[in-house]
Design an enzyme around this catalytic site. Structure first.
Site, PDB file in Angstrom:
ATOM      1  N   GLU A 100       0.831  -1.208   0.000  1.00 57.69           N
ATOM      2  CA  GLU A 100       0.000   0.000   0.000  1.00 57.69           C
ATOM      3  C   GLU A 100       0.861   1.252   0.000  1.00 57.69           C
ATOM      4  OE1 GLU A 100      -2.528   1.541  -0.490  1.00 57.69           O
ATOM      5  OE2 GLU A 100      -4.306   0.925   0.594  1.00 57.69           O
ATOM      6  N   ASP A 101       0.292   2.347  -0.493  1.00 61.23           N
ATOM      7  CA  ASP A 101       0.992   3.624  -0.392  1.00 61.23           C
ATOM      8  C   ASP A 101       0.904   4.171   1.030  1.00 61.23           C
ATOM      9  OD1 ASP A 101      -1.764   4.071  -0.537  1.00 61.23           O
ATOM     10  OD2 ASP A 101      -1.643   5.699  -1.994  1.00 61.23           O
ATOM     11  N   PHE A 153      -2.607  15.487   5.352  1.00 64.06           N
ATOM     12  CA  PHE A 153      -2.712  14.981   3.991  1.00 64.06           C
ATOM     13  C   PHE A 153      -1.391  15.165   3.229  1.00 64.06           C
ATOM     14  CE2 PHE A 153      -4.200  14.799  -0.397  1.00 64.06           C
ATOM     15  CZ  PHE A 153      -5.002  13.677  -0.329  1.00 64.06           C
ATOM     16  N   ARG A 166       0.455  12.390  -8.371  1.00 66.45           N
ATOM     17  CA  ARG A 166       1.029  11.040  -8.236  1.00 66.45           C
ATOM     18  C   ARG A 166       2.426  10.934  -8.830  1.00 66.45           C
ATOM     19  NH1 ARG A 166      -3.164   7.691  -6.582  1.00 66.45           N
ATOM     20  NH2 ARG A 166      -5.203   8.056  -7.511  1.00 66.45           N
TER      21      ARG A 166
HETATM   22  P1  IMP Z   1      -7.777   4.244   4.803  1.00 68.38           P
HETATM   23  O1  IMP Z   1      -8.759   3.249   4.305  1.00 68.38           O
HETATM   24  O2  IMP Z   1      -8.432   5.324   5.606  1.00 68.38           O
HETATM   25  O3  IMP Z   1      -6.620   3.618   5.578  1.00 68.38           O
HETATM   26  O4  IMP Z   1      -7.199   5.019   3.576  1.00 68.38           O
HETATM   27  C1  IMP Z   1      -6.307   4.440   2.762  1.00 68.38           C
HETATM   28  C2  IMP Z   1      -6.305   5.059   1.376  1.00 68.38           C
HETATM   29  O5  IMP Z   1      -6.704   6.436   1.373  1.00 68.38           O
HETATM   30  C3  IMP Z   1      -4.883   5.050   0.883  1.00 68.38           C
HETATM   31  O6  IMP Z   1      -4.604   3.872   0.180  1.00 68.38           O
HETATM   32  C4  IMP Z   1      -4.833   6.275  -0.010  1.00 68.38           C
HETATM   33  O7  IMP Z   1      -5.241   5.932  -1.311  1.00 68.38           O
HETATM   34  C5  IMP Z   1      -5.827   7.231   0.590  1.00 68.38           C
HETATM   35  N1  IMP Z   1      -5.154   8.213   1.469  1.00 68.38           N
HETATM   36  C6  IMP Z   1      -5.127   8.245   2.818  1.00 68.38           C
HETATM   37  N2  IMP Z   1      -4.416   9.273   3.292  1.00 68.38           N
HETATM   38  C7  IMP Z   1      -3.959   9.923   2.199  1.00 68.38           C
HETATM   39  C8  IMP Z   1      -3.122  11.109   2.037  1.00 68.38           C
HETATM   40  O8  IMP Z   1      -2.633  11.744   2.980  1.00 68.38           O
HETATM   41  N3  IMP Z   1      -2.861  11.455   0.747  1.00 68.38           N
HETATM   42  C9  IMP Z   1      -3.350  10.776  -0.334  1.00 68.38           C
HETATM   43  N4  IMP Z   1      -4.123   9.687  -0.218  1.00 68.38           N
HETATM   44  C10 IMP Z   1      -4.429   9.264   1.033  1.00 68.38           C
HETATM   45 MG    MG Z   2      -4.510   3.663  -1.784  1.00 69.35          MG
END
Ligand code: IMP
Ligand code: MG
Length: 175
Positions: A100-101, A153, A166
């Site tokens: 994951e990123d 963010f 990206r």
């Molecule tokens: P989660 O389900 O809340 O853990 O969110 C995960 C997904 O949200 C990541 O795989 C990202 O694609 C996106 N995401 C969460 N935080 C960020 C951020 O700070 N910048 C860009 N994308 C984010």
């Molecule tokens: Mg993601």
């Protein structure tokens, strides 16, 4: 400083620091999975650059596939996960590394773990370039973490704001 749409972002983690950390994680994975021929499953879209750099730093045989989920809209989590592209791989008795990123609330990863678990893998590990510990609402064991970051963010190195940013080789943080 850069602007994307109505938001301003400041430099946060340099391309060099990212490359260094990714090389370390690649070396660790090569050691931990040397008997295993693991499958790296990249989570689209955000993980494509991390997965590509990570794979180049892994010195053991691996297979690579992708899934696509979405939980974000703009700069906020929507609270639910959409499956946009499912698993197309036989994971039975295989070692799987979900790549994951970023893990924010952990909702997407919880969903992905359940999805992979159903396929009877031998072992599941998680590698995430970034983790926001203060945003995490689901308990997760993340095996490989690039950087723990505050709950702000970020964009760049695969991560986007409304589809943009990206392609930046380094990470930027919302000002
Ligand atoms: P989660 O389900 O809340 O853990 O969110 C995960 C997904 O949200 C990541 O795989 C990202 O694609 C996106 N995401 C969460 N935080 C960020 C951020 O700070 N910048 C860009 N994308 C984010
Ligand atoms: Mg993601």
């Amino acid at each position: 400083m850069i602007s994307i749409k109505d938001k301003v972002f400041v430099p946060y983690i340099t391309a060099n620091s990212i490359q260094q950390r990714v090389a370390e994680i690649g070396a660790e994975i090569s050691k931990d999975f040397k008997e295993d021929c693991p499958i790296l499953i990249g989570v689209l879209n955000g993980s494509f650059i991390f997965l590509s750099d990570l794979a180049k730093n892994i010195s053991i045989p691996v297979e690579i596939s992708f899934v696509k989920v979405s939980s974000y809209s703009g700069t906020n989590s929507t609270g639910f996960v959409k499956n946009l592209l499912g698993l197309d791989f036989d994971l039975n008795k295989r070692s799987v590394i979900i790549v994951e990123d970023i893990i924010d609330t952990g909702l997407s990863m919880k969903h992905l773990l359940e999805m992979v678990q159903r396929e009877n893998p031998k072992k599941i590990a998680i590698a995430s370039l970034l983790l926001k510990p203060d945003a995490l609402v689901h308990q997760l064991n993340v095996n490989y973490i690039g950087f723990e970051i505050p709950n702000k963010f970020v964009v760049g190195y695969g991560l986007d704001f409304d589809g943009l940013g990206r392609n930046l080789p380094e990470l930027y943080q919302l000002k």
